[in-house]
Structure formats: structure tokens, C-alpha cells
Design a protein around this motif. Structure first.
Motif, PDB file in Angstrom:
ATOM      1  N   ALA A 273       0.834  -1.198   0.000  1.00 21.89           N
ATOM      2  CA  ALA A 273       0.000   0.000   0.000  1.00 21.89           C
ATOM      3  C   ALA A 273       0.864   1.242   0.000  1.00 21.89           C
ATOM      4  O   ALA A 273       2.082   1.174   0.013  1.00 21.89           O
ATOM      5  CB  ALA A 273      -0.902  -0.025   1.237  1.00 21.89           C
ATOM      6  N   ALA A 274       0.187   2.385   0.032  1.00 25.35           N
ATOM      7  CA  ALA A 274       0.892   3.665   0.020  1.00 25.35           C
ATOM      8  C   ALA A 274       1.645   3.897   1.325  1.00 25.35           C
ATOM      9  O   ALA A 274       1.395   3.255   2.331  1.00 25.35           O
ATOM     10  CB  ALA A 274      -0.122   4.780  -0.198  1.00 25.35           C
ATOM     11  N   ALA A 275       2.555   4.836   1.298  1.00 22.32           N
ATOM     12  CA  ALA A 275       3.391   5.141   2.449  1.00 22.32           C
ATOM     13  C   ALA A 275       2.571   5.742   3.584  1.00 22.32           C
ATOM     14  O   ALA A 275       1.585   6.411   3.370  1.00 22.32           O
ATOM     15  CB  ALA A 275       4.477   6.124   2.046  1.00 22.32           C
ATOM     16  N   PRO A 276       3.004   5.532   4.858  1.00 19.55           N
ATOM     17  CA  PRO A 276       2.316   6.083   6.011  1.00 19.55           C
ATOM     18  C   PRO A 276       2.362   7.608   6.028  1.00 19.55           C
ATOM     19  O   PRO A 276       3.213   8.218   5.405  1.00 19.55           O
ATOM     20  CB  PRO A 276       3.087   5.517   7.204  1.00 19.55           C
ATOM     21  CG  PRO A 276       3.985   4.481   6.677  1.00 19.55           C
ATOM     22  CD  PRO A 276       4.113   4.689   5.202  1.00 19.55           C
ATOM     23  N   ALA A 277       1.449   8.195   6.792  1.00 17.72           N
ATOM     24  CA  ALA A 277       1.392   9.645   6.907  1.00 17.72           C
ATOM     25  C   ALA A 277       1.293  10.040   8.371  1.00 17.72           C
ATOM     26  O   ALA A 277       1.388   9.202   9.256  1.00 17.72           O
ATOM     27  CB  ALA A 277       0.183  10.159   6.150  1.00 17.72           C
ATOM     28  N   GLN A 278       1.066  11.302   8.620  1.00 15.47           N
ATOM     29  CA  GLN A 278       0.890  11.817   9.968  1.00 15.47           C
ATOM     30  C   GLN A 278      -0.450  11.368  10.531  1.00 15.47           C
ATOM     31  O   GLN A 278      -1.308  10.881   9.815  1.00 15.47           O
ATOM     32  CB  GLN A 278       0.962  13.346   9.938  1.00 15.47           C
ATOM     33  CG  GLN A 278       2.290  13.874   9.453  1.00 15.47           C
ATOM     34  CD  GLN A 278       3.432  13.475  10.356  1.00 15.47           C
ATOM     35  OE1 GLN A 278       3.328  13.541  11.574  1.00 15.47           O
ATOM     36  NE2 GLN A 278       4.526  13.033   9.787  1.00 15.47           N
ATOM     37  N   ALA A 279      -0.625  11.599  11.843  1.00 15.65           N
ATOM     38  CA  ALA A 279      -1.890  11.254  12.496  1.00 15.65           C
ATOM     39  C   ALA A 279      -3.037  11.945  11.788  1.00 15.65           C
ATOM     40  O   ALA A 279      -2.894  13.020  11.244  1.00 15.65           O
ATOM     41  CB  ALA A 279      -1.855  11.657  13.961  1.00 15.65           C
TER      42      ALA A 279
ATOM     43  N   VAL B 141      -0.376   0.331  13.902  1.00 15.85           N
ATOM     44  CA  VAL B 141      -0.798   0.779  12.577  1.00 15.85           C
ATOM     45  C   VAL B 141      -0.444   2.257  12.493  1.00 15.85           C
ATOM     46  O   VAL B 141      -0.416   2.956  13.502  1.00 15.85           O
ATOM     47  CB  VAL B 141      -2.308   0.555  12.330  1.00 15.85           C
ATOM     48  CG1 VAL B 141      -2.605  -0.923  12.163  1.00 15.85           C
ATOM     49  CG2 VAL B 141      -3.171   1.154  13.427  1.00 15.85           C
ATOM     50  N   VAL B 142      -0.124   2.704  11.285  1.00 15.53           N
ATOM     51  CA  VAL B 142       0.215   4.117  11.081  1.00 15.53           C
ATOM     52  C   VAL B 142      -0.822   4.745  10.162  1.00 15.53           C
ATOM     53  O   VAL B 142      -1.375   4.085   9.282  1.00 15.53           O
ATOM     54  CB  VAL B 142       1.640   4.308  10.511  1.00 15.53           C
ATOM     55  CG1 VAL B 142       2.692   3.845  11.515  1.00 15.53           C
ATOM     56  CG2 VAL B 142       1.818   3.581   9.203  1.00 15.53           C
ATOM     57  N   ALA B 143      -1.055   6.018  10.409  1.00 17.11           N
ATOM     58  CA  ALA B 143      -2.040   6.746   9.616  1.00 17.11           C
ATOM     59  C   ALA B 143      -1.605   6.810   8.162  1.00 17.11           C
ATOM     60  O   ALA B 143      -0.432   6.994   7.857  1.00 17.11           O
ATOM     61  CB  ALA B 143      -2.213   8.150  10.182  1.00 17.11           C
ATOM     62  N   ASN B 144      -2.575   6.656   7.278  1.00 18.67           N
ATOM     63  CA  ASN B 144      -2.330   6.694   5.843  1.00 18.67           C
ATOM     64  C   ASN B 144      -3.293   7.706   5.223  1.00 18.67           C
ATOM     65  O   ASN B 144      -4.502   7.631   5.475  1.00 18.67           O
ATOM     66  CB  ASN B 144      -2.539   5.307   5.244  1.00 18.67           C
ATOM     67  CG  ASN B 144      -2.414   5.318   3.754  1.00 18.67           C
ATOM     68  OD1 ASN B 144      -3.376   5.632   3.059  1.00 18.67           O
ATOM     69  ND2 ASN B 144      -1.237   4.987   3.256  1.00 18.67           N
ATOM     70  N   PRO B 145      -2.808   8.650   4.422  1.00 16.37           N
ATOM     71  CA  PRO B 145      -3.689   9.694   3.894  1.00 16.37           C
ATOM     72  C   PRO B 145      -4.773   9.184   2.949  1.00 16.37           C
ATOM     73  O   PRO B 145      -5.883   9.729   2.935  1.00 16.37           O
ATOM     74  CB  PRO B 145      -2.737  10.646   3.178  1.00 16.37           C
ATOM     75  CG  PRO B 145      -1.509   9.855   2.893  1.00 16.37           C
ATOM     76  CD  PRO B 145      -1.416   8.830   3.983  1.00 16.37           C
ATOM     77  N   GLN B 146      -4.498   8.156   2.175  1.00 13.59           N
ATOM     78  CA  GLN B 146      -5.519   7.622   1.271  1.00 13.59           C
ATOM     79  C   GLN B 146      -6.628   6.908   2.050  1.00 13.59           C
ATOM     80  O   GLN B 146      -7.813   7.081   1.751  1.00 13.59           O
ATOM     81  CB  GLN B 146      -4.903   6.679   0.228  1.00 13.59           C
ATOM     82  CG  GLN B 146      -4.031   7.382  -0.784  1.00 13.59           C
ATOM     83  CD  GLN B 146      -2.587   7.554  -0.312  1.00 13.59           C
ATOM     84  OE1 GLN B 146      -2.162   6.982   0.689  1.00 13.59           O
ATOM     85  NE2 GLN B 146      -1.840   8.357  -1.038  1.00 13.59           N
ATOM     86  N   LEU B 147      -6.238   6.113   3.047  1.00 12.62           N
ATOM     87  CA  LEU B 147      -7.257   5.454   3.874  1.00 12.62           C
ATOM     88  C   LEU B 147      -8.056   6.489   4.656  1.00 12.62           C
ATOM     89  O   LEU B 147      -9.266   6.346   4.840  1.00 12.62           O
ATOM     90  CB  LEU B 147      -6.617   4.441   4.820  1.00 12.62           C
ATOM     91  CG  LEU B 147      -6.065   3.176   4.183  1.00 12.62           C
ATOM     92  CD1 LEU B 147      -5.416   2.278   5.235  1.00 12.62           C
ATOM     93  CD2 LEU B 147      -7.145   2.411   3.430  1.00 12.62           C
ATOM     94  N   THR B 148      -7.376   7.540   5.113  1.00 15.67           N
ATOM     95  CA  THR B 148      -8.074   8.608   5.834  1.00 15.67           C
ATOM     96  C   THR B 148      -9.106   9.274   4.932  1.00 15.67           C
ATOM     97  O   THR B 148     -10.245   9.512   5.351  1.00 15.67           O
ATOM     98  CB  THR B 148      -7.067   9.650   6.354  1.00 15.67           C
ATOM     99  OG1 THR B 148      -6.192   8.998   7.277  1.00 15.67           O
ATOM    100  CG2 THR B 148      -7.763  10.810   7.044  1.00 15.67           C
TER     101      THR B 148
END
Length: 156
Positions: A18-24, A49-56
Motif C-alpha cells: 500500500a501507500a506510504a504512512p502519513a501523519q496522524a 498501525v500508522v495513519a495513511n492519507p488515502q485510507l483517511t
């Protein structure tokens, strides 16, 4: 008396990463949910788990759809599925995907109440504690007829 409601779905799709992790994500309340989710995962031997902008983006889309249109399920008011919303947001390819939704009024719609409810439901707990999940997106929308709406999307 308000009664919180939630639902869970897990989807496994054979794919790569998947895409790279992002900020909270999800603002202060989303950050609180992320912290609680990772504490539950750690207490049960799972990595964070780390925040991901696309999933967000996909989670927020669905939380606001529930708020605006009353689409209180995993199917959006436009007929979209979690897979479609995640793909539309650009989270692809992925190996696994899970969605958890929740809504509640008053204090039953708080981050603590949402996480407690999810952890006391076998299907939701399984999503939250799935060791293979590495990314999360948290969507939050408040102020609707059923109070607060949460959508979490987990991915790997």
C-alpha cells in the motif's frame, strides 16, 4: 438513553503493498482513537498501525456520507463499497482491507466509547487486532441525527 451501533467488514485481496504512512489523522479525536487502537494492539502482541492519507480520505468520505445521507452501513449512499472508496482514494494495490463503522450520541459517541464498543465485539476486535494490518485511516463526522459517526479503514 443512546445506543451506539457499529459494524465491521474484512476484505482480503491478493495484491502487493500500500501507500506510504502519513501523519496522524482525523483531528484530535482521530489521534485519540489511533492512540487507543495502537495501545490495544500492543497489549495483544500486535505491531502498531500508522495513519495513511488515502485510507483517511476514504474513511472521511464514508463518515460524512453517513452524516449527510444516513448511509449507516458499509455501503455508501452512492452504492460504493469499502473497496471502491479505498481504490477511489488511491490506496492500491493492497493485500488486505478492513472497515469498522460506529455511531453514537452524547458520550457514547466519544473516542473512548467507540474503541470500547469495537473491542467488545468479536468482529470489530478481529479487525483491530489483525496482525497483518499496517495502515489505518480514521474518519470522524459529528452533529448528525445519530450523533457522532466514525469510520476506520485498516490496510496492508
Amino acid at each position: 438513553m443512546s445506543i451506539p451501533v457499529c459494524a465491521a467488514v474484512v476484505l482480503s485481496i491478493a495484491s502487493m503493498t500500500a501507500a506510504a504512512p502519513a501523519q496522524a489523522d482525523g483531528g484530535d479525536q482521530g489521534g485519540e482513537v489511533l492512540s487507543e487502537i495502537n495501545a490495544m494492539r500492543a497489549a495483544n502482541g500486535c505491531g502498531p498501525v500508522v495513519a495513511n492519507p488515502q485510507l483517511t480520505a476514504a474513511a472521511e468520505r464514508h463518515a460524512y456520507d453517513v452524516l449527510d445521507n444516513g448511509a449507516m452501513s458499509h455501503t455508501g449512499s452512492d452504492g460504493s463499497s469499502p473497496v471502491q472508496r479505498v481504490t477511489d482514494a488511491g490506496y492500491a494495490p493492497y493485500a488486505a482491507l478492513g472497515e469498522v463503522v460506529f455511531w453514537g450520541t452524547g458520550s457514547s459517541g466519544s473516542p473512548e466509547a467507540a474503541v470500547s464498543w469495537w473491542m467488545n465485539s468479536p468482529g470489530h476486535r478481529a479487525n483491530i487486532l489483525k496482525p497483518g494490518f499496517t495502515h489505518i485511516g480514521i474518519g470522524f463526522a459529528g452533529g448528525g441525527p445519530s450523533g457522532t459517526y466514525w469510520t476506520q479503514l485498516f490496510g496492508a
